[in-house]
Scaffold this motif. Structure first.
Motif, mmCIF file in Angstrom:
data_model
loop_
_atom_site.group_PDB
_atom_site.id
_atom_site.type_symbol
_atom_site.label_atom_id
_atom_site.label_comp_id
_atom_site.label_asym_id
_atom_site.label_seq_id
_atom_site.Cartn_x
_atom_site.Cartn_y
_atom_site.Cartn_z
ATOM 1 N N TYR A 1 0.803 -1.189 0.025
ATOM 2 C CA TYR A 1 -0.153 0.067 -0.009
ATOM 3 C C TYR A 1 0.717 1.383 -0.056
ATOM 4 N N SER A 2 1.970 1.058 0.694
ATOM 5 C CA SER A 2 2.764 2.608 0.927
ATOM 6 C C SER A 2 3.529 2.639 -0.509
ATOM 7 N N LEU B 1 2.434 1.730 -3.441
ATOM 8 C CA LEU B 1 1.358 2.218 -4.299
ATOM 9 C C LEU B 1 0.809 3.658 -4.019
ATOM 10 N N ALA B 2 0.708 3.949 -2.859
ATOM 11 C CA ALA B 2 0.584 5.341 -2.525
ATOM 12 C C ALA B 2 1.533 6.413 -2.949
ATOM 13 N N LEU B 3 2.704 6.081 -2.861
ATOM 14 C CA LEU B 3 3.603 6.971 -3.287
ATOM 15 C C LEU B 3 3.760 6.923 -4.909
ATOM 16 N N ALA B 4 3.422 5.725 -5.541
ATOM 17 C CA ALA B 4 3.478 6.021 -6.878
ATOM 18 C C ALA B 4 2.408 6.576 -7.361
ATOM 19 N N ALA B 5 0.957 6.263 -6.751
ATOM 20 C CA ALA B 5 -0.102 7.125 -7.067
ATOM 21 C C ALA B 5 -0.102 8.674 -6.858
ATOM 22 N N ASP B 6 0.568 8.943 -5.975
ATOM 23 C CA ASP B 6 0.772 10.650 -5.626
ATOM 24 C C ASP B 6 1.608 11.405 -6.600
ATOM 25 N N GLY B 7 2.032 10.711 -7.391
ATOM 26 C CA GLY B 7 2.800 11.354 -8.510
ATOM 27 C C GLY B 7 3.935 11.850 -8.257
ATOM 28 N N VAL B 8 4.922 11.315 -7.392
ATOM 29 C CA VAL B 8 5.998 11.913 -6.777
ATOM 30 C C VAL B 8 7.238 11.217 -7.588
ATOM 31 N N ARG B 9 6.704 10.021 -8.265
ATOM 32 C CA ARG B 9 7.581 9.413 -9.247
ATOM 33 C C ARG B 9 9.006 8.831 -8.400
ATOM 34 N N THR C 1 12.074 6.534 -7.422
ATOM 35 C CA THR C 1 13.084 5.453 -7.919
ATOM 36 C C THR C 1 12.968 4.374 -6.763
ATOM 37 N N GLN C 2 13.172 2.980 -7.112
ATOM 38 C CA GLN C 2 13.096 2.097 -6.244
ATOM 39 C C GLN C 2 14.162 2.296 -5.018
ATOM 40 N N ARG C 3 15.271 3.018 -5.149
ATOM 41 C CA ARG C 3 16.201 3.480 -4.101
ATOM 42 C C ARG C 3 15.579 4.273 -3.308
ATOM 43 N N GLU C 4 14.793 5.462 -3.664
ATOM 44 C CA GLU C 4 14.131 6.368 -2.803
ATOM 45 C C GLU C 4 13.202 5.541 -2.063
ATOM 46 N N LEU C 5 12.432 4.646 -2.565
ATOM 47 C CA LEU C 5 11.441 3.887 -1.726
ATOM 48 C C LEU C 5 12.317 3.301 -0.709
ATOM 49 N N VAL D 1 5.390 4.770 -11.585
ATOM 50 C CA VAL D 1 4.344 5.346 -11.780
ATOM 51 C C VAL D 1 3.155 4.787 -11.699
ATOM 52 N N ALA D 2 2.125 4.890 -11.032
ATOM 53 C CA ALA D 2 0.652 4.294 -10.931
ATOM 54 C C ALA D 2 0.017 4.342 -12.051
ATOM 55 N N THR D 3 -0.600 3.242 -12.631
ATOM 56 C CA THR D 3 -1.397 3.060 -13.826
ATOM 57 C C THR D 3 -2.912 3.719 -13.321
ATOM 58 N N ASP D 4 -3.749 3.667 -14.335
ATOM 59 C CA ASP D 4 -5.210 4.040 -13.844
ATOM 60 C C ASP D 4 -5.732 3.225 -12.858
ATOM 61 N N ALA D 5 -5.516 1.620 -13.135
ATOM 62 C CA ALA D 5 -6.062 0.912 -12.280
ATOM 63 C C ALA D 5 -5.345 1.029 -10.698
ATOM 64 N N GLY D 6 -4.271 1.295 -10.872
ATOM 65 C CA GLY D 6 -3.429 1.449 -9.553
ATOM 66 C C GLY D 6 -3.891 2.581 -8.712
ATOM 67 N N ARG D 7 -4.201 3.836 -9.471
ATOM 68 C CA ARG D 7 -4.666 4.949 -8.785
ATOM 69 C C ARG D 7 -6.154 4.625 -8.311
ATOM 70 N N ALA D 8 -6.864 3.771 -9.192
ATOM 71 C CA ALA D 8 -8.348 3.577 -8.617
ATOM 72 C C ALA D 8 -8.300 2.714 -7.332
ATOM 73 N N LEU D 9 -7.305 1.777 -7.464
ATOM 74 C CA LEU D 9 -7.334 0.846 -6.118
ATOM 75 C C LEU D 9 -6.725 1.582 -5.077
ATOM 76 N N PHE D 10 -5.742 2.261 -5.244
ATOM 77 C CA PHE D 10 -5.287 3.147 -4.053
ATOM 78 C C PHE D 10 -6.297 3.991 -3.345
ATOM 79 N N ALA D 11 -7.113 4.570 -4.278
ATOM 80 C CA ALA D 11 -8.446 5.531 -3.944
ATOM 81 C C ALA D 11 -9.458 4.748 -2.773
ATOM 82 N N ARG D 12 -9.649 3.576 -3.195
ATOM 83 C CA ARG D 12 -10.288 2.443 -2.390
ATOM 84 C C ARG D 12 -9.691 2.104 -1.229
ATOM 85 N N ALA D 13 -8.499 1.725 -1.487
ATOM 86 C CA ALA D 13 -7.712 1.318 -0.178
ATOM 87 C C ALA D 13 -7.279 2.524 0.736
ATOM 88 N N ARG D 14 -7.218 3.588 0.363
ATOM 89 C CA ARG D 14 -6.964 4.834 1.175
ATOM 90 C C ARG D 14 -7.974 4.862 2.162
#
Length: 155
Positions: A53-54, A56-64, A66-70, A109-122
């Motif tokens: 979830y964490s 996905l949240a960062l990917a859906a937030d648009g902060v783009r 890197t895996q190292r940053e994550l 980067v979150a896909t459209d499906a990822g952003r939609a799932l994140f909204a529900r999970a949030r």
């Protein structure tokens, strides 16, 4: 009878009132364990756990990130992040894209499906948070978040 001469309460109440019950590190660890278990239970209906979830949240937030940053931000081993991103990518919730600032790195980067799932999970995660903090006033909730940010992100 304890050495202090007082009768010791039994069960969790007795342990809560012990010296450990006033230890900040213990209280933070216990609060983390309780919130993590509740969050994982709520997120399971979305096929997620707190770690995925964490990400996905960062990917859906648009902060783009890197895996190292994550890995650095979430305090996870990079190999754990790779496995979590692989799983989210297999589910077509995120994509790895070349970082325009550094073509050797990938950003998430979150896909459209990822952003939609994140909204529900949030919504589920927020409901859990409100339930766990029901005994805390909104002002204390804000103050707690402020104090935890100071601990989590020392300058």
């Amino acid at each position: 009878m304890p050495p202090t001469g007082r009768t010791r309460p039994t069960g969790t109440a007795g342990l809560r009132d012990s010296v450990l019950g006033g230890d900040l590190s213990f209280l933070l660890a216990r609060a983390n364990a309780l919130t993590l278990a509740a969050a994982n239970a709520a997120l399971s209906q979305h096929g997620l756990k707190a770690r995925s979830y964490s990400i996905l949240a960062l990917a859906a937030d648009g902060v783009r990130p890197t895996q190292r940053e994550l890995a650095d931000f979430l305090r996870l081993d990079p190999s754990q992040v790779v496995a979590l991103v692989d799983e989210l990518e297999e589910r077509q919730l995120v994509e790895r894209r070349t970082d325009p600032a550094d073509r050797r790195a990938n950003v998430l980067v979150a896909t459209d499906a990822g952003r939609a799932l994140f909204a529900r999970a949030r919504q589920s995660a927020h409901a859990v948070e409100l339930g766990l903090l029901a005994a805390v006033t909104p002002k204390d909730h804000e103050r707690l978040a402020e104090l935890l940010r100071l601990l989590a992100f020392p300058s």
